[in-house]
Write a protein that holds these residues in place. Structure first.
Motif, PDB file in Angstrom:
ATOM      1  N   VAL A 134      -2.839   9.089  -2.360  1.00  0.00           N
ATOM      2  CA  VAL A 134      -2.423   7.810  -1.779  1.00  0.00           C
ATOM      3  C   VAL A 134      -2.584   7.811  -0.260  1.00  0.00           C
ATOM      4  O   VAL A 134      -3.145   6.871   0.325  1.00  0.00           O
ATOM      5  CB  VAL A 134      -0.960   7.502  -2.155  1.00  0.00           C
TER       6      VAL A 134
ATOM      7  N   TRP B 266      -6.752   9.205   0.587  1.00  0.00           N
ATOM      8  CA  TRP B 266      -7.837   8.380   0.056  1.00  0.00           C
ATOM      9  C   TRP B 266      -7.549   6.885   0.191  1.00  0.00           C
ATOM     10  O   TRP B 266      -8.325   6.130   0.773  1.00  0.00           O
ATOM     11  CB  TRP B 266      -8.093   8.731  -1.405  1.00  0.00           C
ATOM     12  N   GLU B 267      -6.405   6.471  -0.341  1.00  0.00           N
ATOM     13  CA  GLU B 267      -6.102   5.038  -0.370  1.00  0.00           C
ATOM     14  C   GLU B 267      -5.786   4.477   1.020  1.00  0.00           C
ATOM     15  O   GLU B 267      -6.200   3.370   1.346  1.00  0.00           O
ATOM     16  CB  GLU B 267      -4.909   4.782  -1.300  1.00  0.00           C
ATOM     17  N   SER B 268      -5.038   5.241   1.824  1.00  0.00           N
ATOM     18  CA  SER B 268      -4.589   4.710   3.116  1.00  0.00           C
ATOM     19  C   SER B 268      -5.521   5.084   4.262  1.00  0.00           C
ATOM     20  O   SER B 268      -6.137   4.216   4.889  1.00  0.00           O
ATOM     21  CB  SER B 268      -3.163   5.207   3.415  1.00  0.00           C
TER      22      SER B 268
ATOM     23  N   TYR C 218      -2.263   2.740 -11.269  1.00  0.00           N
ATOM     24  CA  TYR C 218      -1.597   3.855 -10.597  1.00  0.00           C
ATOM     25  C   TYR C 218      -0.779   4.685 -11.588  1.00  0.00           C
ATOM     26  O   TYR C 218      -0.830   5.920 -11.589  1.00  0.00           O
ATOM     27  CB  TYR C 218      -0.653   3.334  -9.513  1.00  0.00           C
TER      28      TYR C 218
ATOM     29  N   GLN D 185      -7.110  -1.636  -3.534  1.00  0.00           N
ATOM     30  CA  GLN D 185      -8.043  -2.702  -3.166  1.00  0.00           C
ATOM     31  C   GLN D 185      -8.457  -3.530  -4.381  1.00  0.00           C
ATOM     32  O   GLN D 185      -8.685  -4.729  -4.271  1.00  0.00           O
ATOM     33  CB  GLN D 185      -9.276  -2.101  -2.493  1.00  0.00           C
ATOM     34  N   TRP D 186      -8.554  -2.882  -5.531  1.00  0.00           N
ATOM     35  CA  TRP D 186      -8.864  -3.644  -6.752  1.00  0.00           C
ATOM     36  C   TRP D 186      -7.769  -4.661  -7.026  1.00  0.00           C
ATOM     37  O   TRP D 186      -8.034  -5.810  -7.381  1.00  0.00           O
ATOM     38  CB  TRP D 186      -8.999  -2.704  -7.948  1.00  0.00           C
TER      39      TRP D 186
ATOM     40  N   ILE E 233     -14.938   2.273   0.616  1.00  0.00           N
ATOM     41  CA  ILE E 233     -13.962   2.899  -0.277  1.00  0.00           C
ATOM     42  C   ILE E 233     -13.208   1.857  -1.086  1.00  0.00           C
ATOM     43  O   ILE E 233     -12.606   2.164  -2.115  1.00  0.00           O
ATOM     44  CB  ILE E 233     -13.000   3.794   0.543  1.00  0.00           C
ATOM     45  N   ALA E 234     -13.259   0.606  -0.654  1.00  0.00           N
ATOM     46  CA  ALA E 234     -12.597  -0.467  -1.409  1.00  0.00           C
ATOM     47  C   ALA E 234     -13.107  -0.526  -2.842  1.00  0.00           C
ATOM     48  O   ALA E 234     -12.386  -0.926  -3.752  1.00  0.00           O
ATOM     49  CB  ALA E 234     -12.827  -1.814  -0.721  1.00  0.00           C
TER      50      ALA E 234
ATOM     51  N   PRO F 139       0.791  -1.239   0.000  1.00  0.00           N
ATOM     52  CA  PRO F 139       0.000   0.000   0.000  1.00  0.00           C
ATOM     53  C   PRO F 139       0.812   1.273   0.000  1.00  0.00           C
ATOM     54  O   PRO F 139       0.252   2.360  -0.196  1.00  0.00           O
ATOM     55  CB  PRO F 139      -0.809  -0.124   1.299  1.00  0.00           C
TER      56      PRO F 139
ATOM     57  N   SER G 123     -11.007   2.153  -4.749  1.00  0.00           N
ATOM     58  CA  SER G 123      -9.587   2.178  -4.398  1.00  0.00           C
ATOM     59  C   SER G 123      -8.790   1.292  -5.337  1.00  0.00           C
ATOM     60  O   SER G 123      -9.064   0.092  -5.461  1.00  0.00           O
ATOM     61  CB  SER G 123      -9.403   1.693  -2.956  1.00  0.00           C
TER      62      SER G 123
ATOM     63  N   GLY H 122      -9.362   4.705   3.290  1.00  0.00           N
ATOM     64  CA  GLY H 122      -9.549   3.313   2.910  1.00  0.00           C
ATOM     65  C   GLY H 122      -9.554   2.373   4.100  1.00  0.00           C
ATOM     66  O   GLY H 122     -10.223   1.340   4.092  1.00  0.00           O
TER      67      GLY H 122
END
Length: 232
Positions: free
Chosen positions: A161, A164-166, A139, A182-183, A175-176, A55, A179, A169
């Motif tokens: 990143v 949003w992602e960390s 990405y 997560q995909w 949010i998965a 991640p 994300s 998420g």
């Protein structure tokens, strides 16, 4: 795809200080996993990968790669001279994305595989590598598009990143579905059920492909506007 543009993008990537950061991240990741494996065991070392390597290291490498192949040209205005040549703007974007993707896979996804293999589980390692390859592909396209939009692409990409992602998420499971990371994990779950199963597999594959295609297309469209307006 334009071989000359790809070669120039590769030279820009290899000739900048960011390249050394690009190498530092995977070396540190593999070294840390190997150290924990030697001092504790493979299971303890593996926890580093879904918590830190996948991640964080993977998207950071993608940010550095994408911003290096396009960002500096936008910053110093030389992109206008490049676009004065009779080259299709979408081919320019696609060529730069291919270089950014190759760097992301080589310095981001591959080290995740090597580090996972160090822990001793080849099936789990292959699953994590597949997830990293899928996420790295999306990405690199997204961060290329961001680099074509703003001079502060690294900061904007880092905010995406980290926030949003960390942060978000980890707080909200929904949010998965939005994300990239997560995909990738969902695709990897198809190989090993030890990886999380955060979203529907067909959705994860289609969403990753859409982000990749739209990201490269958007970067090309933005470059097309550069040639028309002659600004950044």
């Amino acid at each position: 795809m334009n071989a000359t543009i790809a070669k120039l993008a590769l030279q820009a990537l290899l000739g900048r200080r960011r390249f050394f950061l690009l190498l530092a991240f995977p070396v540190l990741l593999i070294g840390l996993v190997a150290l924990v494996t030697a001092l504790v065991d493979g299971e303890a070392a593996y926890e580093i990968l879904p918590g830190l390597g996948y991640p964080l290291v993977l998207p950071l490498v993608a940010i550095l790669a994408a911003s290096s192949v396009l960002g500096p040209e936008v910053d110093d205005g030389s992109i206008v001279y490049l676009l004065s040549k009779p080259v299709n703007r979408y081919a320019v974007a696609a060529s730069k994305w291919v270089v950014a993707l190759a760097a992301t896979l080589a310095a981001g996804a591959l080290p995740v595989l090597v580090a996972a293999l160090v822990t001793g589980d080849s099936t789990r390692a292959g699953a994590l590598f597949l997830g990293a390859a899928v996420a790295g592909t999306a990405y690199s396209a997204l961060f290329l598009a961001i680099s074509a939009v703003t001079r502060h692409a690294v900061i904007a990409s880092l905010m995406f990143v980290l926030i949003w992602e960390s942060l978000l998420g980890n707080l909200f499971t929904g949010i998965a579905w939005l994300s990239i990371g997560q995909w990738g994990l969902r695709v990897g779950h198809a190989v090993s059920d030890e990886l999380p199963d955060p979203a529907n597999l067909p959705y994860a594959v289609i969403a990753s492909a859409v982000v990749t295609v739209v990201g490269v297309w958007f970067a090309g469209d933005r470059l097309r506007s550069f040639s028309v307006k002659g600004d950044d």
